[in-house]
Scaffold this active site. Structure first.
Site, PDB file in Angstrom:
ATOM      1  N   ASN A   1     -49.752  33.876 -50.770  1.00  0.00           N
ATOM      2  CA  ASN A   1     -49.467  34.160 -52.227  1.00  0.00           C
ATOM      3  C   ASN A   1     -50.732  33.387 -53.007  1.00  0.00           C
ATOM      4  OD1 ASN A   1     -48.967  34.699 -54.838  1.00  0.00           O
ATOM      5  ND2 ASN A   1     -47.278  33.374 -54.582  1.00  0.00           N
TER       6      ASN A   1
ATOM      7  N   LYS B   1     -51.469  33.709 -56.018  1.00  0.00           N
ATOM      8  CA  LYS B   1     -50.887  33.448 -57.650  1.00  0.00           C
ATOM      9  C   LYS B   1     -52.218  33.793 -58.459  1.00  0.00           C
ATOM     10  CE  LYS B   1     -47.740  29.831 -55.708  1.00  0.00           C
ATOM     11  NZ  LYS B   1     -47.251  28.665 -56.043  1.00  0.00           N
TER      12      LYS B   1
ATOM     13  N   HIS C   1     -40.189  35.320 -57.298  1.00  0.00           N
ATOM     14  CA  HIS C   1     -40.814  34.098 -56.987  1.00  0.00           C
ATOM     15  C   HIS C   1     -40.110  33.212 -58.329  1.00  0.00           C
ATOM     16  CE1 HIS C   1     -43.823  30.872 -57.040  1.00  0.00           C
ATOM     17  NE2 HIS C   1     -43.967  31.303 -55.723  1.00  0.00           N
TER      18      HIS C   1
ATOM     19  N   GLU D   1     -41.715  31.079 -60.120  1.00  0.00           N
ATOM     20  CA  GLU D   1     -42.551  30.968 -61.296  1.00  0.00           C
ATOM     21  C   GLU D   1     -42.352  31.998 -62.208  1.00  0.00           C
ATOM     22  OE1 GLU D   1     -46.099  28.723 -58.611  1.00  0.00           O
ATOM     23  OE2 GLU D   1     -46.195  30.888 -59.129  1.00  0.00           O
TER      24      GLU D   1
ATOM     25  N   GLU E   1     -37.795  29.292 -50.881  1.00  0.00           N
ATOM     26  CA  GLU E   1     -38.822  28.122 -51.426  1.00  0.00           C
ATOM     27  C   GLU E   1     -38.192  27.456 -52.507  1.00  0.00           C
ATOM     28  OE1 GLU E   1     -43.031  30.233 -51.956  1.00  0.00           O
ATOM     29  OE2 GLU E   1     -41.767  31.264 -53.054  1.00  0.00           O
TER      30      GLU E   1
ATOM     31  N   GLY F   1     -45.939  23.708 -54.851  1.00  0.00           N
ATOM     32  CA  GLY F   1     -47.318  22.899 -55.383  1.00  0.00           C
ATOM     33  C   GLY F   1     -47.079  21.691 -55.850  1.00  0.00           C
TER      34      GLY F   1
ATOM     35  N   SER G   1     -45.253  24.108 -50.496  1.00  0.00           N
ATOM     36  CA  SER G   1     -46.422  23.114 -50.012  1.00  0.00           C
ATOM     37  C   SER G   1     -46.625  23.087 -48.457  1.00  0.00           C
ATOM     38  CB  SER G   1     -45.889  21.794 -50.329  1.00  0.00           C
ATOM     39  OG  SER G   1     -46.120  21.734 -51.669  1.00  0.00           O
TER      40      SER G   1
END
Length: 276
Positions: free
Chosen positions: A10, A12, A123, A125, A193, A199, A239
């Site tokens: 991904n 992003k 996701h 985010e 996740e 991140g 990560s």
């Protein structure tokens, strides 16, 4: 039962035409698990051309690893045009309507028409920053599946939820929303996740990740079917790096990875080859 290992990248909101092409060149030239195709062998150029070979699936089903990369929407066709056979492309988002006055959105039909066989949904985010709720994510997932796409469905808990021992409750609630709208999970890859690990440089221990994956598999068996539990791939994200991927890949219920920042680096090849 044996499930084909899966690695997604991904990107992003990162990259330029040049940097995306560099990443693709690195993948094209690399010795990868997923394909015995000659490096640099590419699918025919042009949107929608040359992608009728079981679109959205690896061209080498017997291979150890299936690889899908997800660049920003503006670079989807660049990726699809230049990637070697055996590596697929995913959108990072899809809308839950087939067409219409929905400025800025993209439909499953448009992705399919462009030779894109996969999409992400859910996701964290998008859940956190854009306020996407479980029901909307489930609707988008259903629209993608109905439109002929395969889906990487992202789920995960926040640090506060983990510390409150609500991890399993949170992820199964997210999954249940999808289960209420679709019964066929054969084209879904579940990406667990933990939000606190995305991140941040933090990563769930192998034991923590395996525990959640095992509980997700139990949920699939009790809510969907034993077949779905046996066959659905559950991948880990948060990560993931070339340093921790091999230990994670040895866990019984971890069927691969959804890789964020590391997918932009040459080390992505090492993660793809984690099972080698």
């Amino acid at each position: 039962m044996a499930r084909q290992f899966f690695v997604g990248g991904n990107f992003k909101m990162n990259g330029t035409i040049k940097s995306i092409q560099d990443i693709i060149q690195n993948l094209n030239d690399a010795k990868l698990d997923p394909s015995t195709e000659t490096p640099n062998a590419r699918t025919p150029k042009g949107p929608g051309k040359g992608h009728n070979h079981r679109q959205g699936r690896s061209t080498d089903e017997g291979s150890p690893t299936e690889v899908v990369i997800s660049p920003p929407a503006i670079y989807l066709l660049v990726a699809r045009e230049h990637l070697r056979k055996g590596i697929e492309v995913a959108a990072q988002n899809v809308f839950d309507k087939p067409n219409g006055a929905f400025t800025g959105e993209i439909s499953a039909e448009q992705l399919k028409d462009s030779g894109i066989g996969w999409t992400l949904t859910g996701h964290s985010e998008r859940r956190v920053i854009l306020g996407e709720e479980d029901k909307f994510i489930a609707s988008k997932t259903k629209a993608a599946l109905d439109g002929g796409l395969r889906v990487i469905l992202c789920i995960g808990e926040t640090l506060e939820q983990r510390e409150s021992k609500k991890t399993i409750e949170v992820v199964t609630t997210q999954l249940q929303a999808v289960a209420e709208q679709t019964k066929d999970w054969s084209k879904i890859v579940i990406a667990y996740e933990p939000v606190w690990a995305i991140g941040t440089g933090k990563v769930a221990t192998t034991e923590q990740a395996q525990e959640v994956h095992q509980e997700i598999r139990k949920w699939l068996a009790s809510t969907i079917s034993q077949e779905a539990s046996d066959k659905t791939r559950i991948i880990y994200g948060g990560s993931v790096s070339e340093k921790n991927c091999r230990d994670l890949a040895q866990q019984a219920d971890i069927d691969g990875f959804l890789v964020g920042g590391a997918s932009l680096k040459p080390a992505f090849v090492d993660i793809i080859n984690a099972k080698a």
